[in-house]
Design an enzyme around this catalytic site. Structure first.
Site, PDB file in Angstrom:
ATOM      1  N   GLN A  27       0.876  -1.204   0.000  1.00 51.25           N
ATOM      2  CA  GLN A  27       0.000   0.000   0.000  1.00 51.25           C
ATOM      3  C   GLN A  27       0.898   1.235   0.000  1.00 51.25           C
ATOM      4  O   GLN A  27       2.064   1.136   0.383  1.00 51.25           O
ATOM      5  CB  GLN A  27      -0.901   0.022   1.244  1.00 51.25           C
ATOM      6  CG  GLN A  27      -1.817  -1.170   1.369  1.00 51.25           C
ATOM      7  CD  GLN A  27      -2.515  -1.224   2.735  1.00 51.25           C
ATOM      8  OE1 GLN A  27      -3.729  -1.131   2.815  1.00 51.25           O
ATOM      9  NE2 GLN A  27      -1.751  -1.371   3.795  1.00 51.25           N
ATOM     10  N   HIS A  58     -11.884   4.775  17.333  1.00 53.54           N
ATOM     11  CA  HIS A  58     -11.319   3.589  18.002  1.00 53.54           C
ATOM     12  C   HIS A  58     -12.085   3.233  19.276  1.00 53.54           C
ATOM     13  O   HIS A  58     -12.255   2.055  19.604  1.00 53.54           O
ATOM     14  CB  HIS A  58      -9.836   3.813  18.306  1.00 53.54           C
ATOM     15  CG  HIS A  58      -8.979   3.799  17.088  1.00 53.54           C
ATOM     16  ND1 HIS A  58      -8.204   4.869  16.698  1.00 53.54           N
ATOM     17  CD2 HIS A  58      -8.821   2.854  16.125  1.00 53.54           C
ATOM     18  CE1 HIS A  58      -7.592   4.569  15.566  1.00 53.54           C
ATOM     19  NE2 HIS A  58      -7.936   3.366  15.190  1.00 53.54           N
ATOM     20  N   GLY A 133      -5.482 -11.028   7.012  1.00 56.04           N
ATOM     21  CA  GLY A 133      -6.474 -11.453   8.010  1.00 56.04           C
ATOM     22  C   GLY A 133      -7.429 -12.496   7.467  1.00 56.04           C
ATOM     23  O   GLY A 133      -7.929 -13.352   8.191  1.00 56.04           O
ATOM     24  N   ASP A 149     -10.673  -3.886  11.867  1.00 53.97           N
ATOM     25  CA  ASP A 149     -10.358  -2.459  11.695  1.00 53.97           C
ATOM     26  C   ASP A 149      -9.599  -2.315  10.382  1.00 53.97           C
ATOM     27  O   ASP A 149      -8.387  -2.065  10.357  1.00 53.97           O
ATOM     28  CB  ASP A 149      -9.508  -1.983  12.884  1.00 53.97           C
ATOM     29  CG  ASP A 149      -9.148  -0.511  12.785  1.00 53.97           C
ATOM     30  OD1 ASP A 149      -8.211  -0.092  13.496  1.00 53.97           O
ATOM     31  OD2 ASP A 149      -9.782   0.210  11.973  1.00 53.97           O
ATOM     32  N   ASP A 152     -10.814   0.834   3.518  1.00 54.47           N
ATOM     33  CA  ASP A 152     -12.016   0.727   2.670  1.00 54.47           C
ATOM     34  C   ASP A 152     -12.036  -0.629   1.972  1.00 54.47           C
ATOM     35  O   ASP A 152     -10.993  -1.167   1.627  1.00 54.47           O
ATOM     36  CB  ASP A 152     -11.979   1.832   1.606  1.00 54.47           C
ATOM     37  CG  ASP A 152     -12.394   3.178   2.190  1.00 54.47           C
ATOM     38  OD1 ASP A 152     -12.168   3.381   3.396  1.00 54.47           O
ATOM     39  OD2 ASP A 152     -12.952   4.002   1.449  1.00 54.47           O
TER      40      ASP A 152
END
Ligand code: SAM
Length: 272
Positions: A27, A58, A133, A149, A152
């Site tokens: 990224q 958070h 994940g 968490d 987008d």
């Protein structure tokens, strides 16, 4: 200098003093010093965190699920490489927290320059895993709480919004919570999340204000064996203060406006 994030015909403009760090891997990760919002983390051109309002996000992402179970001891965080969610989880009497982050650059830059983790990454109860994940959830143990968490639901985050991912999570935790985008300006992404997450038992939506996210109105999904009966007791047990979250904000977050209830009902009926 100005940072601009555009989405569906509108956007956010942030006056920036300077860029203080950047890394290019899976990224594009950047950290800015802004005029009004403190330090700001941007991933692939989208605001992830500002020092100014990250507690709004958070604290709701973490304390709503954590205070919805009797006594959570084991927590899985998928994403969350900035350390904000981890910091909030450690305010509870947990024994084990596993944070699964796909991009180590995010952790490294945030630990060095953003510092909102407040040392959470170094806590002896924490294990950091650098992995996708979606792959991790296939082979991991069960947890009392799973918190997603992610960024987008495009690119590397996309698998975290899929039906298959939710089906596995539903079997691997007591309470599940994930951010679910802006129901106002990212309607299709939100509806996709609603449809795909119908496989999570008791899946419900709550909302919060997050000023630097698209149109400042943010949604979350929660599911599993959550309850409102422990909220006040668990709130009193939180170690340290919360800037935004409290039991009244918790309860009111589940009070949805008619247009949003209709959007959810319509998405579930149409299946898209
Ligand atoms: N608060 C932000 C929001 O709601 O948009 C998210 C912040 S956090 C920085 C998002 C993290 O999710 C990033 O560090 C990103 O690298 C991580 N991530 C994205 N896809 C992932 C995946 N498939 N597995 C693990 N981590 C992932």
């Amino acid at each position: 200098m100005e940072f601009v994030e555009r989405y569906n015909g509108c956007g956010l403009l942030v006056s920036v003093k300077k860029k203080i760090a950047e890394a290019y891997g899976i990224q594009k990760v950047e950290i800015f010093e802004t005029e009004s919002f403190g330090k700001m983390l941007v991933i692939d051109g989208k605001v992830q965190v500002t020092e100014f309002d990250e507690p709004f996000y958070h604290e709701m992402l973490v304390h709503v699920p954590m205070n919805s179970c009797k006594n959570a001891k084991s927590v899985l965080i998928i994403g969350g490489g900035d350390g904000g969610a981890l910091r909030e989880v450690l305010k509870h009497d947990v024994e084990k927290v596993v944070l699964v982050e796909i991009d180590n650059n995010v952790i490294e830059l945030c630990k060095k320059f953003l510092k909102i983790d407040a040392g959470a990454f170094d806590d002896s109860r924490v294990k950091v895993v650098i992995e996708d994940g979606r792959k991790f959830i296939e082979h991991c143990e069960t947890f009392d709480v799973i918190i997603v968490d992610g960024t987008d639901p495009v690119g590397v985050s996309d698998p975290l919004f899929g039906r298959d991912f939710f089906e596995i999570c539903n079997k691997k935790c007591g309470v599940f919570c994930s951010q679910s985008q802006s129901p106002l300006i990212q309607r299709q992404l939100f509806r996709k999340m609603i449809v795909n997450s119908t496989v999570i038992r008791n899946r419900t939506v709550f909302t919060s204000v997050v000023p630097t996210y698209p149109m400042a109105y943010w949604s979350f999904i929660i599911g599993g064996d959550f309850s409102f009966r422990y909220v006040r007791r668990n709130y009193r047990k939180i170690k340290g203060k919360t800037k935004h979250y409290n039991p009244e904000v918790h309860f009111s977050a589940f009070a949805l406006p008619n247009w949003l209830k209709e959007e959810i009902r319509d998405a579930e009926l149409r299946g898209n």
